[in-house]
Design a protein around this motif. Structure first.
Motif, PDB file in Angstrom:
ATOM      1  N   LEU A  23     -32.290   2.404  23.755  1.00 52.40           N
ATOM      2  CA  LEU A  23     -32.612   1.181  24.489  1.00 52.40           C
ATOM      3  C   LEU A  23     -31.411   0.242  24.502  1.00 52.40           C
ATOM      4  CD1 LEU A  23     -36.247   0.503  23.186  1.00 52.40           C
ATOM      5  CD2 LEU A  23     -35.592   1.109  25.523  1.00 52.40           C
ATOM      6  N   PRO A  82     -36.986  -3.815  24.922  1.00 49.41           N
ATOM      7  CA  PRO A  82     -37.943  -2.876  24.299  1.00 49.41           C
ATOM      8  C   PRO A  82     -39.366  -2.975  24.852  1.00 49.41           C
ATOM      9  CG  PRO A  82     -36.593  -3.927  22.623  1.00 49.41           C
ATOM     10  CD  PRO A  82     -36.228  -4.583  23.926  1.00 49.41           C
ATOM     11  N   VAL A 114     -41.549  -2.336  21.296  1.00 46.88           N
ATOM     12  CA  VAL A 114     -41.946  -1.179  22.104  1.00 46.88           C
ATOM     13  C   VAL A 114     -43.472  -1.092  22.140  1.00 46.88           C
ATOM     14  CG1 VAL A 114     -41.872   1.366  22.234  1.00 46.88           C
ATOM     15  CG2 VAL A 114     -39.804   0.087  21.626  1.00 46.88           C
TER      16      VAL A 114
END
Ligand code: C2E
Ligand code: MG
Ligand code: MG
Ligand code: MG
Length: 280
Positions: free
Chosen positions: A133, A140, A171
């Motif tokens: 990322l 994220p 995430v």
């Protein structure tokens, strides 16, 4: 050995077993070669639509393998093979990298990536995702990892550690194919995910008397009560789409809305969607 045993045995299961084992081994070799060659594997993207706005909100990355002799091989065939032959990590890394590059190209859209429980069970998985990322400069919270219930059965607890670390970082997680496995509302109780993807078998049972409507209604109800979003998978008709909107499903995905497509087709589609939006 099958060939030296009786004719009946040979006919009944000898060559069949041999063939299965050989096919498997060959396919494993071919997959290894495909990962090295690079041009047989391609990531397709299926748009996910917001039920309310009818606009594309995200893309789900779906791997494709174009075998040089056998043609397209289904992920249902080669993903399990990759999992048992130690190739899943490289396959997963390939998909994640492609997905990140696509996410960078379409900054308005979130990106969903399927993750095998085997990958998620590797100690360094979270760190690999962070680094990917960072390399692509992707926020994220734009990444949603789709896991199945197998990832929640992991006894060593590595999957859970990875999930916790990744969620702390921002995430998102979705529980894929909800309702097909061991999932129970009890399990939902202590689930560390942000979204539930309702399996397409329920959507496709809408027109049956014992149908999926009641089931989907209760899944959506429980999910919302827990603050989770819901995506319905496998939407193939306008009627299903309408029912799902009325049930309060947040996102819709399926052939009726858009099929999984190559990056070039996606560029075309998003180009026309943008033009449609700005000219209306
Ligand atoms: P999934 O994550 O549940 O993905 C949805 C599957 O349903 C995809 O099949 C998609 O093409 C298909 N689909 C989408 N809309 C419809 C519809 O309206 N009707 C029907 N009948 N099917 C629809 P696909 O691409 O063959 O992938 C199958 C499964 O393989 C995926 O299920 C996922 O579990 C796995 N998979 C695919 N790509 C990856 C990957 O990159 N990594 C991992 N670990 N697994 C993957
Ligand atoms: Mg999925
Ligand atoms: Mg699914
Ligand atoms: Mg699936």
């Amino acid at each position: 050995h099958a060939k030296t045993s009786g004719r009946n045995r040979y006919a009944i299961f000898g060559p069949h077993m041999d063939e299965l084992i050989r096919t498997r081994r060959d396919l494993e070799q071919d997959l290894r070669a495909a990962l090295e060659a690079g041009n047989q594997l391609e990531v397709f993207y299926q748009p996910v639509y917001s039920a309310a706005s009818h606009e594309i909100s995200a893309l789900e990355a779906l791997i494709r393998w174009w075998h040089p002799n056998k043609g397209a091989i289904a992920p249902e065939v080669f993903i399990p093979l990759a999992e048992t032959s130690g190739l899943i990590d490289r396959l997963g890394a390939f998909v994640l990298k492609e997905a990140c590059s696509t996410a960078r190209e379409f900054p308005d859209l979130d990106i969903a990536v399927n993750v095998s429980a085997v990958e998620l069970g590797q100690r360094h998985y979270a760190a690999q995702v962070f680094s990917q990322l960072r390399q692509f400069g992707i926020e994220p919270s734009r990444l949603e990892l789709e896991i199945t219930e197998t990832a929640l059965l992991d006894e060593a607890g590595v999957c859970e550690k990875n999930i916790t670390a990744l969620r702390e970082f921002g995430v998102k997680f979705a529980l894929d194919d909800f309702g097909t496995g061991f999932s129970s509302f009890g399990r939902l109780q202590r689930l560390e995910v942000d979204r539930i993807k309702i399996d397409r078998s329920f959507v496709q049972a809408f027109d049956r008397p014992d149908g999926g409507v009641a089931i989907v209604r209760s899944i959506v109800g429980v999910a919302h009560a827990k603050g989770l979003r819901t995506t319905a998978e496998g939407v193939e008709t306008e009627e299903q789409s309408e029912i799902l909107r009325n049930l309060g499903c947040d996102e819709l995905q399926g052939f009726h809305l858009a099929v999984p497509m190559s990056k070039n087709s996606l560029r075309e589609l998003l180009g026309t969607e943008r033009t449609k939006r700005t000219s209306s």
